[in-house]
Design a protein around this motif. Structure first.
Motif, PDB file in Angstrom:
ATOM      1  N   SER A 135       0.843  -1.175   0.000  1.00 20.85           N
ATOM      2  CA  SER A 135       0.000   0.000   0.000  1.00 20.85           C
ATOM      3  C   SER A 135       0.889   1.239   0.000  1.00 20.85           C
ATOM      4  CB  SER A 135      -0.920   0.019   1.226  1.00 20.85           C
ATOM      5  OG  SER A 135      -1.669   1.213   1.284  1.00 20.85           O
ATOM      6  N   ALA A 136       0.563   2.231  -0.801  1.00 19.70           N
ATOM      7  CA  ALA A 136       1.360   3.454  -0.838  1.00 19.70           C
ATOM      8  C   ALA A 136       0.497   4.598  -1.344  1.00 19.70           C
ATOM      9  CB  ALA A 136       2.585   3.291  -1.742  1.00 19.70           C
ATOM     10  N   SER A 137       0.647   5.740  -0.710  1.00 16.95           N
ATOM     11  CA  SER A 137      -0.070   6.936  -1.156  1.00 16.95           C
ATOM     12  C   SER A 137       0.666   7.575  -2.330  1.00 16.95           C
ATOM     13  CB  SER A 137      -0.188   7.937  -0.007  1.00 16.95           C
ATOM     14  OG  SER A 137       1.105   8.312   0.450  1.00 16.95           O
ATOM     15  N   MET A 138       0.027   8.580  -2.915  1.00 16.32           N
ATOM     16  CA  MET A 138       0.641   9.300  -4.026  1.00 16.32           C
ATOM     17  C   MET A 138       0.669  10.800  -3.705  1.00 16.32           C
ATOM     18  SD  MET A 138      -0.685   7.514  -7.553  1.00 16.32           S
ATOM     19  CE  MET A 138       0.889   7.637  -8.418  1.00 16.32           C
ATOM     20  N   SER A 139       1.772  11.429  -4.041  1.00 19.90           N
ATOM     21  CA  SER A 139       1.883  12.882  -3.971  1.00 19.90           C
ATOM     22  C   SER A 139       1.796  13.428  -5.391  1.00 19.90           C
ATOM     23  CB  SER A 139       3.205  13.294  -3.317  1.00 19.90           C
ATOM     24  OG  SER A 139       3.276  12.817  -1.983  1.00 19.90           O
ATOM     25  N   ALA A 140       1.461  14.714  -5.496  1.00 19.47           N
ATOM     26  CA  ALA A 140       1.262  15.263  -6.839  1.00 19.47           C
ATOM     27  C   ALA A 140       1.632  16.736  -6.897  1.00 19.47           C
ATOM     28  CB  ALA A 140      -0.196  15.093  -7.285  1.00 19.47           C
ATOM     29  N   GLY A 141       2.169  17.103  -8.050  1.00 21.29           N
ATOM     30  CA  GLY A 141       2.310  18.503  -8.421  1.00 21.29           C
ATOM     31  C   GLY A 141       1.301  18.772  -9.511  1.00 21.29           C
ATOM     32  N   VAL A 142       0.560  19.881  -9.405  1.00 20.64           N
ATOM     33  CA  VAL A 142      -0.578  20.112 -10.292  1.00 20.64           C
ATOM     34  C   VAL A 142      -0.455  21.484 -10.959  1.00 20.64           C
ATOM     35  CG1 VAL A 142      -3.089  20.155 -10.470  1.00 20.64           C
ATOM     36  CG2 VAL A 142      -1.993  18.741  -8.716  1.00 20.64           C
ATOM     37  N   VAL A 143      -0.674  21.492 -12.263  1.00 23.83           N
ATOM     38  CA  VAL A 143      -0.792  22.751 -13.011  1.00 23.83           C
ATOM     39  C   VAL A 143      -2.223  22.815 -13.537  1.00 23.83           C
ATOM     40  CG1 VAL A 143       0.050  24.126 -14.929  1.00 23.83           C
ATOM     41  CG2 VAL A 143       1.641  22.687 -13.651  1.00 23.83           C
ATOM     42  N   GLU A 148       0.352  19.775  -4.413  1.00 22.55           N
ATOM     43  CA  GLU A 148       0.708  21.191  -4.412  1.00 22.55           C
ATOM     44  C   GLU A 148       0.341  21.781  -5.767  1.00 22.55           C
ATOM     45  OE1 GLU A 148       2.449  24.561  -2.428  1.00 22.55           O
ATOM     46  OE2 GLU A 148       2.178  22.519  -1.660  1.00 22.55           O
ATOM     47  N   LEU A 149      -0.358  22.917  -5.731  1.00 22.70           N
ATOM     48  CA  LEU A 149      -0.775  23.587  -6.951  1.00 22.70           C
ATOM     49  C   LEU A 149       0.300  24.577  -7.387  1.00 22.70           C
ATOM     50  CD1 LEU A 149      -3.154  23.849  -8.950  1.00 22.70           C
ATOM     51  CD2 LEU A 149      -4.000  25.724  -7.538  1.00 22.70           C
TER      52      LEU A 149
END
Length: 706
Positions: free
Chosen positions: A407-415, A447-448
């Motif tokens: 099991s693992a979460s996901m991080s994201a950078g968003v534009v 993070e946006l």
């Protein structure tokens, strides 16, 4: 001053490249021997393929890059044995993946396009040579046909038998075409290509079977052949099938003459190009897709992003996610490659399912990184909703892979809603920067992208890149700040700090310099240089009786956890002659959870070096510092808590005093602040109120004025 070029070089060594190439050539040989017939033994084939691989790598490195030599290499490969389509497929599969993994072609983003083009060129050269070989065979067959037709003047029955034997059994289409352009006789193969019977084709004008846009080309070639201006021709054509589709073919034609040397009819040989077209299509697909998950790769994603930017809905726009699996390294190290690969396939499936209702493209960028392009509509969920659904789905229950619950979460950078005039690479860089911010000390966050924040980070990156040259040019120096005892104002130590004097934009203080150097890894050689310079200055003062108090040096997290920290300190102590008890080294409190950092602090303390903890009061680790038997002599209250006069920190001061740990505060700007912290129980302080960081000479002058 030490040269910043001492930063460790991560470029792979020639030996590493050599071993990697040998391994790839061995794999290529093993796969070929299992797929096709080659008149070479295993060792000889290994040597042969190694030479060819070396040549191919040289072509990939060549500047300017060109595909023509690679096509020639593909043509030469066809002479190795009876490789055929299986040998070509095997070759492109091995090299297409293997070249991307070679150390010399890292980073992959720099060479991926070249390698993709090289695979296409290799296939083109190979198929061209293979087709040329077929042409030679066809010409031989045509000579047999010519002889058979000439013999028909003497024995029609014998000629017909020869035609049936040679032509009817051929897998290529064979047509006897009259001088008027009509088909006189055809074999079964051309009927299979066109979906018609031989009887239906007989008597049909050849040009009626050609796609209209190709008719004129064939007409001109047939005219030249009949007039004797050419002996034969070969060209790509498209034939019309019975179902209305067109078939890509290679058409070769020659003129059959009678005993009187007058033209009798044309002999046309048709080679079906469908399989070749499918192979080329598959090679292109492999070049643009990830082989593990089947998702588009970064190159394909970038191309589609460019299209989406230009065609985006003006009201809703698009959203780009750069996703990264948290703790991926731990999963790989704990369970191995097979489990991780299957988990990545699982994640791919979940992303497709979760975003199935949207107009979306999902790609794998490599490793544990994914890209998602969403073409927004009025019903598209918010970014927070999408990220929440992804992380809830991936972390709610473990996924069992080979008996392991993963099991693992996901991080994201968003534009979100980038402008239509933005470049795709700029959008992807912005998403990647936002991802890095999201992962700083956190997991499962997003993070946006903000333009102002990105501009600031770009400036920081530019400064970090400039630092080595600035160090080399002497712009970065060491300055000294007094450490003062709060009870009587006496100077009890000196702290060494970085100072970067930038003529065009002003000076940068120690904290700013350390943060920038930490980003690139320059902090290790630069920090070692500061320790040597400051240690030498401290010894100089002591030998002349000018100043005989401990030297304090602050380390960053990277320095504190460096496996060579102790040996670096020992080297300085031996070379400069600084007594261990005259050196205080402080490390960030947050890094003590890293075993190497805690071990470094313990070893330095046993050597007699004074040790301290920075950023005290910033979190729950403070209680651990109080409870653990850490060999620290002092703690330094975090600068941000000094002005706020944190009651939390004040409550901890008596507990520290009971353990015999001194308390220092930094950033004291006024006498009123100094008095308040003295009353609260602090022992030492630094700050502009007691003296700014100065050059060695100015530091001594300041001492004399006290």
């Amino acid at each position: 001053m030490s040269n910043p070029s001492r930063i460790p070089d991560v470029t792979p060594s020639p030996q590493d490249n050599e071993r990697a190439r040998v391994t790839l050539a061995h794999k290529w040989s093993y796969r070929l021997l299992g797929a096709v017939a080659i008149p070479l033994g295993r060792d000889d084939l290994d040597d042969e393929l190694r030479v060819r691989l070396d040549a191919l790598c040289s072509m990939l490195h060549a500047e300017p890059f060109a595909t023509a030599p690679i096509e020639a290499a593909g043509a030469d490969l066809a002479t190795l044995g009876h490789l055929g389509k299986f040998g070509l497929r095997c070759t492109t599969e091995v090299l297409g993946k293997g070249l991307l993994a070679l150390p010399e072609f890292q980073p992959v983003s720099r060479y991926a396009e070249r390698i993709a083009l090289a695979m296409g060129a290799l296939g083109t050269g190979f198929t061209g040579a293979n087709a040329e070989s077929v042409l030679v065979q066809q010409e031989s067959m045509q000579r047999s046909l010519l002889k058979a037709v000439r013999d028909a003047n003497w024995n029609l029955k014998e000629s017909q038998a020869r035609f049936n034997e040679v032509v009817t059994s051929s897998t290529n289409g064979v047509l006897i075409v009259g001088l008027d352009g009509r088909l006189l006789q055809v074999n079964a193969a051309i009927g299979q290509i066109l979906g018609r019977t031989s009887e239906e084709l007989t008597g049909t004008p050849l040009l009626d079977l050609i796609e209209p846009s190709f008719v004129e080309t064939l007409r001109e070639s047939m005219t030249d052949l009949a007039a004797g201006r050419t002996e034969r021709f070969r060209q790509s054509q498209r034939l019309l099938r019975e179902d209305g589709d067109s078939a890509p073919v290679t058409l070769a034609a020659s003129l059959l003459r009678g005993a009187d040397d007058k033209p009798m009819h044309f002999v046309v040989v048709v080679e079906d190009g469908t399989e070749l077209a499918l192979l080329q299509s598959e090679l292109q697909r492999q070049a643009l897709h990830d082989p593990l998950t089947g998702l588009p790769n970064r190159q394909f994603f970038t191309t589609q992003l460019e299209i989406a930017l230009r065609k985006a809905d003006p009201e809703h726009g698009i959203t780009v996610f750069h996703l990264d699996l948290d703790a991926f390294g731990m999963l790989r190290d704990s369970f191995g490659g097979r489990v991780v690969e299957r988990y990545l396939q699982h994640v791919t499936g979940r992303l497709k399912a979760l975003l199935a209702a949207e107009k979306v493209m999902i790609a794998r960028f490599g490793g544990d990184e994914f890209g998602v392009l969403v073409e927004n509509t009025a019903n598209t969920p918010g970014i927070d909703t999408i990220m929440k659904s992804i992380n809830e789905d991936l972390t709610a229950e473990p996924t069992f892979v080979d008996g392991h619950g993963v099991s693992a979460s996901m991080s994201a950078g968003v534009v979100h809603r980038p402008g239509s005039d933005e470049e795709p690479l700029d959008v992807l860089r912005s998403a990647e920067r936002s991802l890095r911010r999201a992962k700083k000390g956190r997991r499962g966050q997003w993070e946006l992208f903000h333009a102002g924040q990105d501009a600031e980070e770009r400036r920081d990156d530019a400064l970090a890149v400039e630092m080595p040259a600035a160090w080399e040019n002497g712009e970065i120096t060491v300055r000294y700040r007094p450490v003062v005892r709060l009870s009587d104002g006496a100077v009890t130590g000196v702290e060494a700090e970085f100072h970067w004097d930038r003529p065009e934009s002003g000076a940068l203080d120690h904290d700013r310099c350390a943060d920038l150097a930490e980003q690139t890894g320059l902090i290790l050689p630069l920090g070692g240089w500061l320790l040597r310079v400051a240690g030498g200055q401290s010894t100089w003062w002591r030998q002349r009786g000018q100043f005989d108090q401990p030297l304090a040096v602050r380390l960053t997290a990277h320095q504190a956890s460096d496996a060579d920290l102790v040996s670096r300190v020992v080297e300085v102590l031996d070379q400069i002659g600084v007594p261990p008890e005259q050196l205080m080294i402080s490390v960030p409190g947050g890094v003590l959870s890293v075993p190497d950092a805690a071990d470094n602090v313990a070893v330095l303390a046993r050597m007699g070096v004074l040790t301290a903890i920075d950023d005290f009061g910033m979190g729950p680790l403070d209680f651990g510092l109080l409870a653990a038997d850490l060999p620290v002599r002092a703690v330094r209250v975090a600068r941000g808590l000094v002005k706020s006069r944190s009651p939390y920190v004040v409550a901890l001061l008596p507990l520290l005093q009971e353990r015999g740990v001194s308390v220092a505060v930094e950033g004291i700007d006024s006498a009123e602040q100094a008095q308040w912290w003295f009353d609260a129980g602090a022992d030492f302080a630094t700050g502009d109120h007691f003296g700014v960081a100065r050059t060695p000479g100015d530091f001594l002058q300041e001492l004399e004025l006290r």
